[in-house]
Design a protein around this motif. Structure first.
Motif, mmCIF file in Angstrom:
data_model
loop_
_atom_site.group_PDB
_atom_site.id
_atom_site.type_symbol
_atom_site.label_atom_id
_atom_site.label_comp_id
_atom_site.label_asym_id
_atom_site.label_seq_id
_atom_site.Cartn_x
_atom_site.Cartn_y
_atom_site.Cartn_z
ATOM 1 N N VAL A 28 0.834 -1.204 0.000
ATOM 2 C CA VAL A 28 0.000 0.000 0.000
ATOM 3 C C VAL A 28 0.870 1.256 0.000
ATOM 4 N N TYR A 29 1.924 1.253 0.804
ATOM 5 C CA TYR A 29 2.795 2.425 0.849
ATOM 6 C C TYR A 29 3.499 2.624 -0.497
ATOM 7 N N GLY A 30 3.888 1.536 -1.125
ATOM 8 C CA GLY A 30 4.573 1.647 -2.407
ATOM 9 C C GLY A 30 3.705 2.227 -3.506
ATOM 10 N N ASN A 36 -1.009 2.583 6.213
ATOM 11 C CA ASN A 36 -2.368 2.139 6.528
ATOM 12 C C ASN A 36 -2.403 1.516 7.925
ATOM 13 N N PHE A 37 -2.554 2.369 8.935
ATOM 14 C CA PHE A 37 -2.536 1.878 10.309
ATOM 15 C C PHE A 37 -3.790 1.084 10.663
ATOM 16 N N THR A 192 -4.457 -3.553 -5.196
ATOM 17 C CA THR A 192 -3.356 -3.576 -4.237
ATOM 18 C C THR A 192 -3.877 -3.726 -2.812
ATOM 19 N N PHE A 193 -4.927 -2.987 -2.473
ATOM 20 C CA PHE A 193 -5.539 -3.120 -1.149
ATOM 21 C C PHE A 193 -6.106 -4.520 -0.951
ATOM 22 N N ALA A 194 -6.683 -5.084 -2.007
ATOM 23 C CA ALA A 194 -7.254 -6.432 -1.895
ATOM 24 C C ALA A 194 -6.165 -7.459 -1.606
ATOM 25 N N VAL A 195 -5.047 -7.376 -2.329
ATOM 26 C CA VAL A 195 -3.955 -8.326 -2.116
ATOM 27 C C VAL A 195 -3.352 -8.148 -0.722
ATOM 28 N N GLY A 234 12.830 -2.009 4.641
ATOM 29 C CA GLY A 234 12.758 -1.040 3.548
ATOM 30 C C GLY A 234 11.335 -0.984 3.045
ATOM 31 N N ILE A 235 10.556 -0.046 3.554
ATOM 32 C CA ILE A 235 9.133 -0.015 3.241
ATOM 33 C C ILE A 235 8.940 0.216 1.744
ATOM 34 N N GLY A 236 8.088 -0.603 1.153
ATOM 35 C CA GLY A 236 7.908 -0.604 -0.294
ATOM 36 C C GLY A 236 8.610 -1.762 -0.971
ATOM 37 N N SER A 237 9.454 -2.485 -0.224
ATOM 38 C CA SER A 237 10.209 -3.614 -0.775
ATOM 39 C C SER A 237 9.596 -4.926 -0.283
ATOM 40 N N ILE A 238 9.254 -5.818 -1.210
ATOM 41 C CA ILE A 238 8.666 -7.103 -0.831
ATOM 42 C C ILE A 238 9.679 -8.004 -0.114
ATOM 43 N N PRO A 239 10.890 -8.210 -0.667
ATOM 44 C CA PRO A 239 11.879 -8.998 0.088
ATOM 45 C C PRO A 239 12.264 -8.319 1.393
ATOM 46 N N GLY A 240 12.274 -6.989 1.406
ATOM 47 C CA GLY A 240 12.611 -6.265 2.623
ATOM 48 C C GLY A 240 11.618 -6.523 3.732
#
Length: 292
Positions: A28-30, A36-37, A192-195, A234-240
């Protein structure tokens, strides 16, 4: 060494849950740069759905799992449409305050309807313990690790190899340019929100396998720790998000192993402060330069 490996496995299991939740934060941030708290409270709704399906309706665990994931997915999309879409062009602070408001709304609505007491969730399956050498490994731990790895692989393939994934990456880079190129931005953000919410639903089921009870406030601390994991990786990074979640889980387990279980939450947030001071972009985050 036996105690160390046991705590390491427990930490990986707990960290896998944090990682799944952190993946939703990062996605969501990416896309729209929103923290999204309310994400943690979607987990709470998923836990209550499992309790309702198995305890009140008397249906099986498979139905409960499907119902929890589906409910979280739909709820995430509804929240995005009602609370966030009207504020798409508003200042980022307005979105953040709205997310906090949605979080409180979900918590207190659950408390009003279901009460503040904990609801015990029936077991999804019979937990078995396997012994590898001198280390005990539960079926719940194995399942949690396998689901986390599988989810990350599927999500990576979704983002990198599909048309929807390409649209998500385009929107995250430049929303206006993506719109000019024919990308349906609203649908992409909703997807994206659904996933992300579906991942929260999976995390909810896995969490309830290890801690089988639901309370109105259970998502608050889970969401905050997943946020720390997302920032660490690393917000926005899937592996992160995966690395951050596993690191936080292992750290908490090791802190508990040395007899400082009362400090485990403090250590988690101390890690957040250190990361923000030393490397604000996180382990795998990338520095974004804004043109003026």
């Amino acid at each position: 060494m036996t105690v160390f490996f046991s705590q390491l496995i427990n930490g990986l299991s707990l960290g896998s849950i944090y990682a799944l939740i952190a993946l939703g934060y990062s996605m969501v941030y990416g896309i729209i740069l929103l923290l999204n708290f309310a994400h943690g409270d979607i987990i709470m709704v998923g836990a209550y759905m499992s309790w309702f399906v198995m305890n009140q309706l008397g249906l099986g665990p498979v139905t409960a799992v499907c119902a929890s994931i589906l409910t979280c997915t739909v709820l995430g999309v509804v929240i995005e449409k009602i609370a966030y879409t009207p504020l798409r062009n508003a200042p980022r602070l307005s979105l953040l305050i709205t997310a906090i408001g949605v979080s409180f709304f979900l918590e207190y609505t659950a408390e009003l309807i279901l009460g503040s007491g904990a609801k015990v969730i029936p077991a999804y399956f019979t937990n078995q313990v396997f012994q590898i050498g001198s280390v005990n490994l539960s079926l719940t731990t194995i399942l949690t690790l396998v689901v986390m790895v599988a989810s990350m692989i599927v999500l990576t393939l979704l983002v990198q190899r599909t048309k929807l994934g390409k649209a998500m990456r385009a929107v995250s880079e430049d929303m206006d340019a993506a719109r000019l190129m024919g990308v349906n931005v609203n649908s992409t953000i909703s997807f994206t929100f659904a996933v992300g919410s579906a991942l929260a639903g999976i995390g909810s089921v896995l969490y309830c396998c290890s801690y089988p009870q639901a309370t109105p406030t259970m998502g608050s601390m889970l969401g905050l720790k997943a946020f720390v994991a997302a920032v660490l990786g690393g917000i926005g990074s899937i592996p992160g998000a995966m690395i951050g979640g596993l690191a936080i889980g292992v750290c908490e387990s090791l802190v508990s192993a040395v007899g400082l279980s009362a400090w485990r939450d403090a250590v988690t947030f101390a890690i957040l402060i250190i990361v923000l001071l030393v490397k604000p972009t996180g382990i795998l985050g990338r520095q974004v330069q804004e043109k003026v």
